[in-house]
Design a protein around this motif. Sequence first.
Motif, PDB file in Angstrom:
ATOM      1  N   PRO A   1       0.896  -1.256  -0.132  1.00  0.00           N
ATOM      2  CA  PRO A   1      -0.031  -0.117  -0.009  1.00  0.00           C
ATOM      3  C   PRO A   1       0.989   1.337   0.094  1.00  0.00           C
ATOM      4  O   PRO A   1       2.020   1.305   0.642  1.00  0.00           O
ATOM      5  N   GLY A   2       0.377   2.064  -0.919  1.00  0.00           N
ATOM      6  CA  GLY A   2       1.261   3.690  -1.001  1.00  0.00           C
ATOM      7  C   GLY A   2       2.191   3.628  -1.752  1.00  0.00           C
ATOM      8  O   GLY A   2       2.684   4.491  -2.425  1.00  0.00           O
ATOM      9  N   LEU A   3       2.538   2.346  -2.563  1.00  0.00           N
ATOM     10  CA  LEU A   3       3.440   2.207  -3.817  1.00  0.00           C
ATOM     11  C   LEU A   3       2.980   3.033  -4.896  1.00  0.00           C
ATOM     12  O   LEU A   3       1.622   2.901  -5.309  1.00  0.00           O
ATOM     13  N   GLU A   4       3.332   3.898  -5.485  1.00  0.00           N
ATOM     14  CA  GLU A   4       3.108   4.536  -6.880  1.00  0.00           C
ATOM     15  C   GLU A   4       3.710   3.753  -8.297  1.00  0.00           C
ATOM     16  O   GLU A   4       4.945   3.400  -8.124  1.00  0.00           O
ATOM     17  N   LEU A   5       2.887   3.712  -9.084  1.00  0.00           N
ATOM     18  CA  LEU A   5       3.165   2.858 -10.315  1.00  0.00           C
ATOM     19  C   LEU A   5       2.610   3.773 -11.294  1.00  0.00           C
ATOM     20  O   LEU A   5       1.694   4.477 -11.472  1.00  0.00           O
ATOM     21  N   ASP A   6       3.408   3.758 -12.526  1.00  0.00           N
ATOM     22  CA  ASP A   6       2.946   4.245 -14.045  1.00  0.00           C
ATOM     23  C   ASP A   6       2.592   3.299 -14.889  1.00  0.00           C
ATOM     24  O   ASP A   6       3.156   2.470 -15.072  1.00  0.00           O
ATOM     25  N   LEU A   7       0.988   3.047 -15.155  1.00  0.00           N
ATOM     26  CA  LEU A   7       0.627   2.176 -15.915  1.00  0.00           C
ATOM     27  C   LEU A   7       0.675   2.589 -17.449  1.00  0.00           C
ATOM     28  O   LEU A   7       0.344   3.525 -17.766  1.00  0.00           O
ATOM     29  N   PRO A   8       1.077   1.528 -18.218  1.00  0.00           N
ATOM     30  CA  PRO A   8       1.153   1.614 -19.794  1.00  0.00           C
ATOM     31  C   PRO A   8      -0.154   1.274 -20.440  1.00  0.00           C
ATOM     32  O   PRO A   8      -0.294   1.638 -21.515  1.00  0.00           O
ATOM     33  N   GLY A   9      -1.118   0.854 -19.469  1.00  0.00           N
ATOM     34  CA  GLY A   9      -2.359   0.310 -20.443  1.00  0.00           C
ATOM     35  C   GLY A   9      -3.113  -0.357 -19.308  1.00  0.00           C
ATOM     36  O   GLY A   9      -2.846  -0.546 -18.220  1.00  0.00           O
ATOM     37  N   ASP A  10      -4.178  -1.205 -19.882  1.00  0.00           N
ATOM     38  CA  ASP A  10      -4.963  -1.926 -19.275  1.00  0.00           C
ATOM     39  C   ASP A  10      -4.314  -3.212 -18.793  1.00  0.00           C
ATOM     40  O   ASP A  10      -5.085  -4.033 -17.909  1.00  0.00           O
ATOM     41  N   ARG A  11      -3.507  -3.663 -19.582  1.00  0.00           N
ATOM     42  CA  ARG A  11      -2.868  -5.043 -19.187  1.00  0.00           C
ATOM     43  C   ARG A  11      -1.163  -4.691 -19.296  1.00  0.00           C
ATOM     44  O   ARG A  11      -0.979  -4.363 -20.345  1.00  0.00           O
ATOM     45  N   PHE A  12      -0.707  -5.440 -18.630  1.00  0.00           N
ATOM     46  CA  PHE A  12       0.594  -5.146 -18.294  1.00  0.00           C
ATOM     47  C   PHE A  12       1.392  -6.322 -17.597  1.00  0.00           C
ATOM     48  O   PHE A  12       0.769  -6.961 -16.668  1.00  0.00           O
ATOM     49  N   ASP A  13       2.578  -6.593 -17.467  1.00  0.00           N
ATOM     50  CA  ASP A  13       3.500  -7.236 -16.819  1.00  0.00           C
ATOM     51  C   ASP A  13       4.356  -6.486 -15.670  1.00  0.00           C
ATOM     52  O   ASP A  13       4.977  -5.484 -15.980  1.00  0.00           O
ATOM     53  N   LEU A  14       4.291  -6.990 -14.546  1.00  0.00           N
ATOM     54  CA  LEU A  14       4.966  -6.491 -13.350  1.00  0.00           C
ATOM     55  C   LEU A  14       6.232  -7.138 -13.232  1.00  0.00           C
ATOM     56  O   LEU A  14       6.353  -8.552 -13.359  1.00  0.00           O
ATOM     57  N   VAL A  15       7.618  -6.269 -13.290  1.00  0.00           N
ATOM     58  CA  VAL A  15       8.894  -7.306 -13.352  1.00  0.00           C
ATOM     59  C   VAL A  15       9.368  -6.567 -12.077  1.00  0.00           C
ATOM     60  O   VAL A  15       9.688  -5.390 -11.908  1.00  0.00           O
ATOM     61  N   PHE A  16       9.208  -7.507 -11.058  1.00  0.00           N
ATOM     62  CA  PHE A  16      10.070  -7.152  -9.570  1.00  0.00           C
ATOM     63  C   PHE A  16      11.533  -7.195  -9.505  1.00  0.00           C
ATOM     64  O   PHE A  16      12.283  -7.431 -10.444  1.00  0.00           O
ATOM     65  N   ALA A  17      11.894  -6.599  -8.612  1.00  0.00           N
ATOM     66  CA  ALA A  17      13.501  -6.239  -8.208  1.00  0.00           C
ATOM     67  C   ALA A  17      14.370  -7.519  -8.211  1.00  0.00           C
ATOM     68  O   ALA A  17      15.319  -7.539  -8.708  1.00  0.00           O
ATOM     69  N   ASP A  18      13.666  -8.560  -7.867  1.00  0.00           N
ATOM     70  CA  ASP A  18      14.311 -10.023  -7.774  1.00  0.00           C
ATOM     71  C   ASP A  18      14.339 -10.660  -9.112  1.00  0.00           C
ATOM     72  O   ASP A  18      14.867 -11.932  -9.153  1.00  0.00           O
ATOM     73  N   GLY A  19      13.689  -9.983 -10.226  1.00  0.00           N
ATOM     74  CA  GLY A  19      13.417 -10.727 -11.328  1.00  0.00           C
ATOM     75  C   GLY A  19      12.267 -11.327 -11.611  1.00  0.00           C
ATOM     76  O   GLY A  19      11.939 -12.103 -12.836  1.00  0.00           O
ATOM     77  N   SER A  20      11.472 -11.696 -10.585  1.00  0.00           N
ATOM     78  CA  SER A  20      10.217 -12.321 -10.810  1.00  0.00           C
ATOM     79  C   SER A  20       8.999 -11.506 -11.543  1.00  0.00           C
ATOM     80  O   SER A  20       9.148 -10.207 -11.582  1.00  0.00           O
ATOM     81  N   GLU A  21       8.128 -12.305 -12.119  1.00  0.00           N
ATOM     82  CA  GLU A  21       7.232 -11.396 -12.908  1.00  0.00           C
ATOM     83  C   GLU A  21       5.723 -12.112 -12.666  1.00  0.00           C
ATOM     84  O   GLU A  21       5.609 -13.043 -12.253  1.00  0.00           O
ATOM     85  N   ALA A  22       4.665 -10.934 -12.917  1.00  0.00           N
ATOM     86  CA  ALA A  22       3.483 -11.298 -12.701  1.00  0.00           C
ATOM     87  C   ALA A  22       2.698 -10.517 -13.758  1.00  0.00           C
ATOM     88  O   ALA A  22       2.684  -9.265 -14.107  1.00  0.00           O
ATOM     89  N   ALA A  23       1.639 -10.984 -14.275  1.00  0.00           N
ATOM     90  CA  ALA A  23       0.588 -10.457 -15.075  1.00  0.00           C
ATOM     91  C   ALA A  23      -0.316  -9.649 -14.397  1.00  0.00           C
ATOM     92  O   ALA A  23      -0.620  -9.965 -13.499  1.00  0.00           O
TER      93      ALA A  23
END
Length: 87
Positions: free
Chosen positions: A13-35
């Motif tokens: 909570p409180g984290l700010e993100l810039d969204l590129p659209g309605d669907r995207f992949d999250l790439v975390f600092a440890d290299g893991s990813e989530a749709a």
Amino acid sequence: MPEVVVAYTHLFPGLELDLPGDRFDLVFADGSEAAATLTETGGDPAILVDAYRTQAGTEIAETLWPVRRSANDERRVKLGKALRSTS
């Protein structure tokens, strides 16, 4: 699919993100990813993040993150308190 790089190993909570659209992949600092998908909860915007596993092996359940949009930038959102799936 466009990527959003998260400078941390998880969302919070409180984290700010810039969204590129309605669907995207999250790439975390440890290299893991989530749709992820921009959606709604109770008529308010939210991000639905698919279940994923961190590089350390922690299983993260599918999570719905309510968001608030920035008044100055339609793409920028701030995460609210997570609503985890119980299924």
